[in-house]
Scaffold this active site. Structure first.
Site, PDB file in Angstrom:
ATOM      1  N   LYS A 107      -5.609  14.228  10.637  1.00 44.72           N
ATOM      2  CA  LYS A 107      -5.641  13.360   9.464  1.00 44.72           C
ATOM      3  C   LYS A 107      -7.056  13.178   8.921  1.00 44.72           C
ATOM      4  O   LYS A 107      -7.247  12.919   7.740  1.00 44.72           O
ATOM      5  CB  LYS A 107      -5.067  11.975   9.795  1.00 44.72           C
ATOM      6  CG  LYS A 107      -3.679  11.952  10.417  1.00 44.72           C
ATOM      7  CD  LYS A 107      -2.597  12.255   9.416  1.00 44.72           C
ATOM      8  CE  LYS A 107      -1.189  11.873   9.851  1.00 44.72           C
ATOM      9  NZ  LYS A 107      -0.689  12.420  11.120  1.00 44.72           N
TER      10      LYS A 107
HETATM   11  C1  LIG Z   1       0.585  12.883  11.433  1.00 48.12           C
HETATM   12  C2  LIG Z   1       0.702  13.713  12.623  1.00 48.12           C
HETATM   13  C3  LIG Z   1       1.654  14.735  12.714  1.00 48.12           C
HETATM   14  C4  LIG Z   1       2.667  14.981  11.625  1.00 48.12           C
HETATM   15  O1  LIG Z   1       2.068  15.458  10.466  1.00 48.12           O
HETATM   16  P1  LIG Z   1       2.827  15.491   9.070  1.00 48.12           P
HETATM   17  O2  LIG Z   1       2.037  16.391   8.233  1.00 48.12           O
HETATM   18  O3  LIG Z   1       2.776  14.094   8.569  1.00 48.12           O
HETATM   19  O4  LIG Z   1       4.199  15.952   9.302  1.00 48.12           O
HETATM   20  C5  LIG Z   1       1.631  15.531  13.836  1.00 48.12           C
HETATM   21  N1  LIG Z   1       0.765  15.322  14.848  1.00 48.12           N
HETATM   22  C6  LIG Z   1      -0.152  14.339  14.812  1.00 48.12           C
HETATM   23  C7  LIG Z   1      -1.077  14.146  15.959  1.00 48.12           C
HETATM   24  C8  LIG Z   1      -0.224  13.510  13.701  1.00 48.12           C
HETATM   25  O5  LIG Z   1      -1.140  12.534  13.658  1.00 48.12           O
END
Ligand SMILES: *Cc1c(COP(=O)(O)O)cnc(C)c1O
Length: 462
Positions: free
Chosen positions: A112
């Protein structure tokens, strides 16, 4: 570059406006009116560039005149300066034709940070230029919230409120949200699930009087600028494995469909991606939809990969928009049916499109634990539970072209699950070793729109 809503009824916006707005006013998500492409030479020319230079070239065509070249270049430079690895998104080899893309070297140890750090810089430039102030409210299953707080803490023109499901995030995730001491940071622990957090957030955006009164802005994965920032590492990793002269496949641990949708955009831009594989945990609405043709909510079952404990996959609406030939009316109808009946059947034509574009797999809790242990034994890599879900599904889809699995978080963000599977407790990187000594600040809130809006009104600076 113009942005349209997936439901076809909201104003058409520029990149800058779409970024500051988040959710469209018709309840839809913004997508580019047309998707720019990079030709083979332009893709080949990314080889050997720094992550920042590649990021500029990949994203620039989407930004239009919302930011000057200098502004955009400087935002990118600042966004990734705090990462703990010079390559930003390094590739590690797991097996002869299987690679791991490590996306966890940012300040909060999850992928993120790639988007959120950039959005923080871009918001600051745009708001200072216009003399505006916004209130960011975000919902998180754990990682978005910490990344948003890290990106916006201490910024002058922004208050940031983060809703997370009380008791359902890991201790490291919670502490990353509750320990920043800046006055513009507000961590809210909601009595409910992540889907409740996300629903209340959508309610706030659909309550226009409140939305306008507080200058509500969204940085959830529905924000187009986030998807865009995630397109970059598909290019950098594929190019280092021989693209555009060679095809590459990707497997992506998925919940809200943001990261994998970025992979789809990379493919549409011209990157030769063979397979895009959706990997879900036991909350498998996406895998069920791809295999049965019905998009049907189940209850969320808490898992050891909590950032994917999602049964309403927001960004999937963007894929549906493409699958239905960019017919906003059709998407709006599906979403109404979802609201009224908790599910809908995907048309045959749309199913064909989805089947040609994506593959999918689902991993149980036991298989996730086994995946962590097996990979530790096979290559020495310690996987976080989300990445382990990805690696397990990827192994079922290995073929002649190289497979890249996205490692979405650092194992130390989920130490209990990793220790249970391997007997090894992963330690935090030294730069955040004092996380457990810092004081926490958090407000417990009910799953109630009026109560939440009152807290935002009261706490935000004016
Ligand atoms: C947010 C997240 C996901 C999922 O990602 P999306 O793109 O929202 O589907 C997977 N793994 C981790 C560690 C995350 O923080």
């Amino acid at each position: 570059m113009r942005y349209v809503s997936t439901r076809g009824q909201a104003p058409i916006l520029s990149f800058g406006e779409a970024m500051l707005t988040g959710l469209a006013r018709d309840g839809g998500l913004y997508v580019p009116e047309t998707i720019p492409t990079l030709d083979k030479d332009a893709i080949a020319a990314l080889a050997g560039l720094s992550y920042e230079d590649a990021a500029f070239r990949v994203m620039r065509p989407f930004v239009g005149d919302a930011f000057s070249d200098d502004e955009f270049r400087s935002a990118i430079a600042k966004a990734y300066a705090g990462f703990g690895h010079a390559a930003r998104a390094p590739l590690v080899q797991l097996a002869p034709n299987h690679f791991l893309l490590e996306l966890f070297h940012g300040p909060t140890l999850a992928f993120k940070d790639f988007a959120m750090q950039l959005i923080g810089q871009l918001f600051q430039i745009a708001l200072q230029r216009d003399g505006r102030r916004v209130t960011i409210v975000g919902a998180t299953s754990g990682d978005t919230g910490s990344a948003a707080i890290e990106a916006f803490r201490g910024l002058d023109n922004v208050d940031v409120f983060i809703l997370f499901p009380h008791g359902r995030v890991s201790e490291v995730q919670r502490r990353q949200m509750t320990t920043p001491s800046e006055g513009n940071v507000h961590a809210l622990a909601l009595d409910g699930t992540f889907d409740d957090c996300q629903s209340r957030l959508k309610d706030m955006f659909n309550h226009f009087e409140f939305r306008d009164a507080v200058g509500l802005a969204g940085v959830n994965s529905i924000n187009w600028a986030r998807v865009l920032a995630q397109v970059v590492y598909y290019f950098t990793s594929a190019v280092s494995l021989g693209a555009p002269h060679r095809k590459v496949s990707f497997t992506v641990p998925t919940g809200n469909f943001g990261d994998i949708f970025a992979g789809y955009i990379a493919k549409r831009m011209g990157l030769p991606i063979e397979k895009l594989v959706i990997a879900t945990n036991q909350n498998d609405i996406l895998h069920r939809c791809l295999t049965t043709g019905r998009y049907e909510m189940g209850g969320v079952k808490p898992s050891i990969s909590p950032s994917m404990d999602i049964e309403i996959s927001s960004n999937f609406e963007r894929a549906l928009f493409e699958a239905y030939g960019r017919d906003g009316g059709a998407v709006a109808q599906l979403m109404d049916e979802m609201k009224a009946k908790g599910g809908f059947a995907v048309s045959q034509g749309a199913m064909e499109w989805l089947g040609e574009t994506f593959a999918s797999g689902r991993v149980s809790e036991d298989e996730t634990r086994a995946s962590i242990a097996d990979e530790r034994a096979a290559s020495g890599e310690l996987l976080c539970p989300h990445s382990a879900v990805g690696v397990k599904v990827a192994k079922d889809h290995l073929g002649a072209v190289p497979m890249v699995t996205l490692a979405t978080a650092h194992p130390a963000k989920f130490p209990d699950a990793v220790e249970a599977a391997t007997g090894i407790r992963p330690g935090l990187p030294p730069r955040m070793a004092d996380l457990f000594d810092r004081a926490e600040r958090v407000t417990r809130v009910p799953n109630d729109l009026a109560a939440l809006e009152a807290i935002v009104h009261e706490r935000r600076a004016r």
